[in-house]
Design an enzyme around this catalytic site. Sequence first.
Site, PDB file in Angstrom:
ATOM      1  N   HIS A   1       0.805  -1.242   0.000  1.00  0.00           N
ATOM      2  CA  HIS A   1       0.000   0.000   0.000  1.00  0.00           C
ATOM      3  C   HIS A   1       0.833   1.285   0.000  1.00  0.00           C
ATOM      4  O   HIS A   1       0.286   2.353  -0.291  1.00  0.00           O
ATOM      5  CB  HIS A   1      -0.926   0.057   1.221  1.00  0.00           C
ATOM      6  CG  HIS A   1      -1.917  -1.054   1.307  1.00  0.00           C
ATOM      7  ND1 HIS A   1      -2.824  -1.322   0.303  1.00  0.00           N
ATOM      8  CD2 HIS A   1      -2.142  -1.986   2.276  1.00  0.00           C
ATOM      9  CE1 HIS A   1      -3.569  -2.370   0.665  1.00  0.00           C
ATOM     10  NE2 HIS A   1      -3.176  -2.788   1.852  1.00  0.00           N
TER      11      HIS A   1
ATOM     12  N   ASP B   1      -3.011 -11.191  -1.321  1.00  0.00           N
ATOM     13  CA  ASP B   1      -3.438 -10.556  -0.060  1.00  0.00           C
ATOM     14  C   ASP B   1      -4.936 -10.222  -0.209  1.00  0.00           C
ATOM     15  O   ASP B   1      -5.397  -9.912  -1.310  1.00  0.00           O
ATOM     16  CB  ASP B   1      -2.621  -9.268   0.122  1.00  0.00           C
ATOM     17  CG  ASP B   1      -2.800  -8.580   1.468  1.00  0.00           C
ATOM     18  OD1 ASP B   1      -1.836  -8.579   2.248  1.00  0.00           O
ATOM     19  OD2 ASP B   1      -3.896  -8.017   1.708  1.00  0.00           O
TER      20      ASP B   1
ATOM     21  N   HIS C   1      -6.427  -7.664   0.601  1.00  0.00           N
ATOM     22  CA  HIS C   1      -6.606  -6.256   0.226  1.00  0.00           C
ATOM     23  C   HIS C   1      -6.079  -5.999  -1.188  1.00  0.00           C
ATOM     24  O   HIS C   1      -5.196  -6.714  -1.670  1.00  0.00           O
ATOM     25  CB  HIS C   1      -5.880  -5.355   1.227  1.00  0.00           C
ATOM     26  CG  HIS C   1      -6.386  -5.483   2.637  1.00  0.00           C
ATOM     27  ND1 HIS C   1      -5.772  -6.291   3.571  1.00  0.00           N
ATOM     28  CD2 HIS C   1      -7.458  -4.914   3.247  1.00  0.00           C
ATOM     29  CE1 HIS C   1      -6.442  -6.216   4.718  1.00  0.00           C
ATOM     30  NE2 HIS C   1      -7.474  -5.382   4.556  1.00  0.00           N
TER      31      HIS C   1
ATOM     32  N   ASP D   1      -3.725 -12.800   4.867  1.00  0.00           N
ATOM     33  CA  ASP D   1      -5.036 -12.373   5.373  1.00  0.00           C
ATOM     34  C   ASP D   1      -6.181 -12.842   4.480  1.00  0.00           C
ATOM     35  O   ASP D   1      -7.349 -12.578   4.774  1.00  0.00           O
ATOM     36  CB  ASP D   1      -5.086 -10.847   5.589  1.00  0.00           C
ATOM     37  CG  ASP D   1      -4.523 -10.063   4.420  1.00  0.00           C
ATOM     38  OD1 ASP D   1      -4.256 -10.662   3.361  1.00  0.00           O
ATOM     39  OD2 ASP D   1      -4.355  -8.834   4.579  1.00  0.00           O
TER      40      ASP D   1
HETATM   41  C1  TV1 Z   1      -4.317  -0.016  15.620  1.00  0.00           C
HETATM   42  C2  TV1 Z   1      -5.016  -0.792  16.534  1.00  0.00           C
HETATM   43  C3  TV1 Z   1      -4.650  -0.038  14.269  1.00  0.00           C
HETATM   44  C4  TV1 Z   1      -6.037  -1.625  16.098  1.00  0.00           C
HETATM   45  C5  TV1 Z   1      -6.050  -0.910  12.474  1.00  0.00           C
HETATM   46  C6  TV1 Z   1      -8.217  -2.673   9.995  1.00  0.00           C
HETATM   47  C7  TV1 Z   1      -5.688  -0.863  13.826  1.00  0.00           C
HETATM   48  C8  TV1 Z   1      -7.087  -1.720  12.083  1.00  0.00           C
HETATM   49  C9  TV1 Z   1      -6.386  -1.662  14.758  1.00  0.00           C
HETATM   50  C10 TV1 Z   1      -7.457  -1.752  10.675  1.00  0.00           C
HETATM   51  C11 TV1 Z   1      -7.736  -2.503  13.063  1.00  0.00           C
HETATM   52  C12 TV1 Z   1      -7.564  -1.203   8.587  1.00  0.00           C
HETATM   53  C13 TV1 Z   1      -8.702   1.534   7.308  1.00  0.00           C
HETATM   54  C14 TV1 Z   1     -10.006   3.697   7.584  1.00  0.00           C
HETATM   55  C15 TV1 Z   1      -8.216   3.909   6.531  1.00  0.00           C
HETATM   56  C16 TV1 Z   1      -8.674   3.029   7.623  1.00  0.00           C
HETATM   57  C17 TV1 Z   1       0.164  -5.330   4.987  1.00  0.00           C
HETATM   58  C18 TV1 Z   1      -9.694   5.883   6.384  1.00  0.00           C
HETATM   59  C19 TV1 Z   1      -9.352  -4.140  13.669  1.00  0.00           C
HETATM   60  C20 TV1 Z   1      -0.766  -5.287   3.829  1.00  0.00           C
HETATM   61  C21 TV1 Z   1      -4.330  -2.441   5.890  1.00  0.00           C
HETATM   62  C22 TV1 Z   1      -5.756  -2.209   6.344  1.00  0.00           C
HETATM   63  C23 TV1 Z   1      -4.077  -3.815   5.315  1.00  0.00           C
HETATM   64  C24 TV1 Z   1      -5.969  -0.781   6.743  1.00  0.00           C
HETATM   65  C25 TV1 Z   1      -2.596  -4.015   5.020  1.00  0.00           C
HETATM   66  C26 TV1 Z   1      -7.363  -0.503   7.291  1.00  0.00           C
HETATM   67  C27 TV1 Z   1      -2.274  -5.220   4.157  1.00  0.00           C
HETATM   68  N1  TV1 Z   1      -8.286  -2.290   8.712  1.00  0.00           N
HETATM   69  N2  TV1 Z   1      -7.389  -2.464  14.343  1.00  0.00           N
HETATM   70  N3  TV1 Z   1      -7.069  -0.834   9.766  1.00  0.00           N
HETATM   71  N4  TV1 Z   1      -9.588   4.465   6.384  1.00  0.00           N
HETATM   72  N5  TV1 Z   1      -7.528   0.901   7.492  1.00  0.00           N
HETATM   73  O1  TV1 Z   1      -9.666   0.947   6.913  1.00  0.00           O
HETATM   74  O2  TV1 Z   1      -2.935  -5.192   2.918  1.00  0.00           O
HETATM   75  O3  TV1 Z   1      -2.682  -6.408   4.773  1.00  0.00           O
HETATM   76  O4  TV1 Z   1      -8.756  -3.324  12.675  1.00  0.00           O
HETATM   77 ZN    ZN Z   2      -3.965  -7.271   3.476  1.00  0.00          ZN
HETATM   78 CA    CA Z   3      -4.765  -8.609  -3.281  1.00  0.00          CA
END
Ligand code: TV1
Ligand code: ZN
Ligand code: CA
Length: 391
Positions: A153, A188, A190, A278
């Site tokens: 990302h 992944d 995502h 994931d």
């Molecule tokens: C801290 C503590 C951060 C608890 C983040 C889930 C947390 C998430 C947390 C979380 C969580 C996201 C969004 C909303 C951006 C935000 C490595 C404005 C229980 C490659 C990244 C996902 C995936 C980001 C990364 C996402 C990868 N989901 N608890 N954060 N918007 N962020 O949705 O592709 O796996 O969830």
């Molecule tokens: Zn992911």
């Molecule tokens: Ca993917």
Amino acid sequence: SQSCPDGAKRRVCYYNDRLIAGVDYGEDHVMVPRRVDMAHALIRSYGLLGDMARLRTRPATDAEISRFHDGRYVGLLRNLTPEGFGAGGEVARRARGCNVGAVSTDGRSVDNPPVAGLWDYCQRYAGGSLAAARALASGEADVAVNWSGGMHHACRDRASGFCYVNDIVLAIDELLGHFRRVLYVDIDVHHGDGVETAFVESNRVMTVSFHQRTEGFFPERRGLLEHVGEGDGRHRAVNVPMKKGMDDDGYRRLFEPIMSKVMAVFQPEAIVMQCGGDSLSGDRLGHQNLSIDGHARCVGFMRSFNTPLLLLGGGGYTINHVAACWCYETAVAIGKEIDDNIPSHCYDDYYRSQGYKLRYPVDKSLKNDNTETYVTRTKCAVLRNLCELEA
Ligand code: TV1
Ligand code: ZN
Ligand code: CA
């Protein structure tokens, strides 16, 4: 292209850096770098280290990272400390401007915290992916592995989705110095937005992402079927959106025909695969229902084309599942069968819930929203787009 039978051995190079495991995103954060050390300990306990060459390398330099990233962003990451951020003021303001330490719009979590040792962490995981790319380019290895990489990302000038430096873009860029065309495959859960954006106008890189595309799921508004690349890169971005509950069968019915067609029309000289864990059943963030076998079958399928292959990690938030998966996929890379019973080792407590077996059962009660019709339609739409590339 499938000249070499599936089971045949490949020369595998493997990267591990113990210091990455010590990085702490914060105690309630879902990203746990220790999972890479857990995978490594499993790999060692199965005796797989003897079947691979170890990649010893230095952390990526500022100059290497600056080949993709913006100089000001690099300067910020290099100098950022939790203390400096905590003091507020200009440093914190600039960091938030690059999405580091910014509270997400839901007001609850900080996706990309200013972690202690941030720059060293980025240099190390990026260094691993660059060394892996060089091992493929020099012909030293057929398959190169860096489970600490895969941070798909990260953008040129900002962090996103737990990713600060985009090691994948850097590795692809390195490969482009030696190979005419590079294929990127992302399993992944995502969407691989940072990598797609970096090469959206390139005719030398094709990006393919399989991902969950449901209301509100990160990254929003990315990875739609109709996003096919732009300009010279038209039809060289491929997106395979899926609903919740995807199982092994449905995934395979998409993955194999699509990737066969991609290989036939694009004819890459090297492949980079992001193996985010994931998409596995029971993940804390993803809602797909793949078994370890289903996930690893994708790796085995890409390996069967006998094209230089770079394997990277990525997401994966149920850490015992992820470590088991990446160990299993390391065995697939080597071409070795390993026992389902996890040998006793330093992390074996983590596998109690799965009966100390590598392959844990999928969630039989989870509804699969990907109907047969949905899978067929998605497959046909993607294949139709790919036909546009045929000369
Ligand atoms: C801290 C503590 C951060 C608890 C983040 C889930 C947390 C998430 C947390 C979380 C969580 C996201 C969004 C909303 C951006 C935000 C490595 C404005 C229980 C490659 C990244 C996902 C995936 C980001 C990364 C996402 C990868 N989901 N608890 N954060 N918007 N962020 O949705 O592709 O796996 O969830
Ligand atoms: Zn992911
Ligand atoms: Ca993917």
